[in-house]
Each structure stands twice: as structure tokens, then as C-alpha cells.
Enzyme design. Sequence first.
Site, PDB file in Angstrom:
ATOM      1  N   LYS A  52      -1.457  -7.307  -4.463  1.00 53.04           N
ATOM      2  CA  LYS A  52      -2.171  -5.972  -3.463  1.00 53.04           C
ATOM      3  C   LYS A  52      -3.356  -5.606  -4.060  1.00 53.04           C
ATOM      4  CE  LYS A  52       2.452  -5.234  -1.490  1.00 53.04           C
ATOM      5  NZ  LYS A  52       3.771  -4.573  -1.805  1.00 53.04           N
ATOM      6  N   GLN A  96       6.292   0.043  -4.243  1.00 55.85           N
ATOM      7  CA  GLN A  96       6.809  -1.076  -4.403  1.00 55.85           C
ATOM      8  C   GLN A  96       8.326  -1.014  -4.577  1.00 55.85           C
ATOM      9  OE1 GLN A  96       4.886  -3.993  -4.085  1.00 55.85           O
ATOM     10  NE2 GLN A  96       7.062  -5.012  -3.789  1.00 55.85           N
ATOM     11  N   ASP A 119       2.988   0.910   4.889  1.00 59.20           N
ATOM     12  CA  ASP A 119       4.224   0.174   4.896  1.00 59.20           C
ATOM     13  C   ASP A 119       4.904  -0.051   6.176  1.00 59.20           C
ATOM     14  OD1 ASP A 119       4.336  -1.731   2.888  1.00 59.20           O
ATOM     15  OD2 ASP A 119       5.318  -0.211   1.630  1.00 59.20           O
TER      16      ASP A 119
END
Length: 284
Positions: A52, A96, A119
Amino acid sequence: MKIIDGKVISQQVKDEVKQKTTQLKEKTGTEVCLAVILVGSDPASQVYVRNKKKACEYVGFKSLSYELPEETTQDELLALIDKLNKDDSVHGILVQMPVPEHIDEKTVIDAISPLKDVDGFHPMNVGALCIGEKGFVSCTPAGIIQLLKRSDIEISGKECVIVGRSNIVGKPMALLMLRENATVTVAHSRTADLKSVCKRADILIAAVGKPKMITEDYVKEGAVIIDVGINRNADTGKLCGDVDYENVAPKCSAITPVPGGVGPMTIAMLMNNCLESALRKAGE
Ligand code: NAP
């Protein structure tokens, strides 16, 4: 039979994001910024976070990286999220997953501002997707829509069967396909006669997590097959999908490989969501 190349399509998406990021900076001075938080030292999560960060560099975002020790408390994590929520220079916040067991995943997701939830996991964004309002969409399903559209695959009016009903893949996938006017069926572990349900599909999306479970007898001649699964073969260590690619490919009209299909799209769409957040903030 067409192989849907996720590497090529994800590169296109990232290049578009890169170009718009430069334009936004030139026009408004905005530097797009994604904050990535990792708690603990899970090796797979470390790889995801590294990828990322690399993608941020490529598209021209600033990335803030917080690698916190395993013993970080939930309150400490929530305090960091609160600080980032209030920081006007941060456009996206990503924690995460999975977080260590002593931290409640849902509490963490709920704590991220829906306006920075790139997300697309926050209930406000899931709700917005459900009722057709603007919001962030979970990256993997959003990436699949891009794979289909950029491969000129018609969605409207088609029978779509999704195997799997997780909050991050199956359910948002169903809502997106519905938005695109497909007729949608969501199958899962309690579905009776899964084979005949799958055989109805013009577009079959497998998001199960069971290596090569979808064999040719689940597939209608000429169907489009999207394989979300990422499984590691215990003997060879190689990655494989939920679809038995070698046997299914000759029967279908288009298929995504694993690796190189859906996988690369997830990060590309994360970059796209973060850019959207910055554009919204800048009133663009
Ligand atoms: P998950 O949360 O474990 O959900 C799996 C789903 O599959 C559940 O809804 C489950 O049904 C269903 N299922 C399990 N066994 C089944 C069976 N025998 N027949 C029919 N349905 C069955 O998994 P996920 O997070 O959605 O991920 C699915 C796969 O996609 C995994 O391999 C994951 O690694 C991969 N993935 C890839 C990406 C990417 O970027 N490409 C992103 C996310 C996930 P129940 O609900 O009834 O239990």
C-alpha cells in the site's frame, strides 16, 4: 476465451489516479495523504502494508505509516484514530486487519470517520451503498466492477451468482451488481444444491476461500468467471484461487487468473477511494 488481466487494468486505474493527483495538487495545492496503521507483526499484513505504501508513492500520495507493537491497547489505537480523524491534512485512514485479539475490530471500524474510511467498511458507507447514496465502496468488489466494465462485459440484465457473503466481499459485491442492474443471487455454505445455483450464472463470482472448489460442473458454457479467492497450496506453496482454472477456463467466455486477476485491483481501488476523499474535501 478471454483472460481478464488485473495487472494491466489495475495499472490503468493507478495511472489515472496519478494524473488526477497531479492535477489536484496543481489546482488547489492539496497533497493527498493516506494514513496506514498496522498493529502487531503479522508477516502477511506487513506485506500488504508495504504494498500500500508503494502504491501511494507511485500515484504521488503522501503516506503516513504507524507500525504499532502487538501490545498496543485498544484505547491507544482509538486515540490515534481520533487524532487522524481531526487532522485536516489526512484524507484516508486504514487500519490493517486483522487486529490482535484484545482489540475489537468493529469498535475500530466504527471509530474511523466515514469521510476518511477509504476501505469502505464503516456502517455509514455500507448503508450508503445499500440505499444507492454516495460513499466509499469496499475496494475488492469495486475493483471487480472495474474489471468487468473495462473488459467490456455487459452486466445489466445478466444473472449474477456470488458465492460467499462476507462483509468485505460477498455482500458489497451483491449490492454493486444490483446497482449495475444484474439479477443477483448470493450463495453461501448453507445453499442447497450449489452446483445448479452456480450453473444459472452468466457472471459467477467466487469469494469462498476454498482452493479450486468451483470446478467445471458449477459453470454454464460461456459464463464469465471472477475468482476472488487467494489460497496458498499447502504442498507447493503456490497461490491458487477458488476456481479450478485449468478445467473451468475452456468452458467460459472470460476468466480472472490467480494471481494477477482480482488481487491487484484492491490496492488500485484503495488509491482511487483516497483520491475521491481528497477531491471531495477540496470541493472538486
Ligand atoms: P470469508 O469471510 O471467510 O467468507 C467466505 C464465504 O464463503 C462465507 O460467506 C461462507 O459462507 C462461504 N463459504 C464457505 N464455504 C463454502 C462452501 N463450501 N460453499 C459455499 N459457500 C461457502 O472470506 P472473504 O473475506 O470473503 O474472502 C474470500 C476469499 O477471497 C478468500 O480466499 C480471501 O483470501 C479472498 N480475498 C481476496 C481479496 C483480493 O484482494 N483479491 C480480498 C479479500 C478476500 P457462510 O457465510 O455460510 O459461512
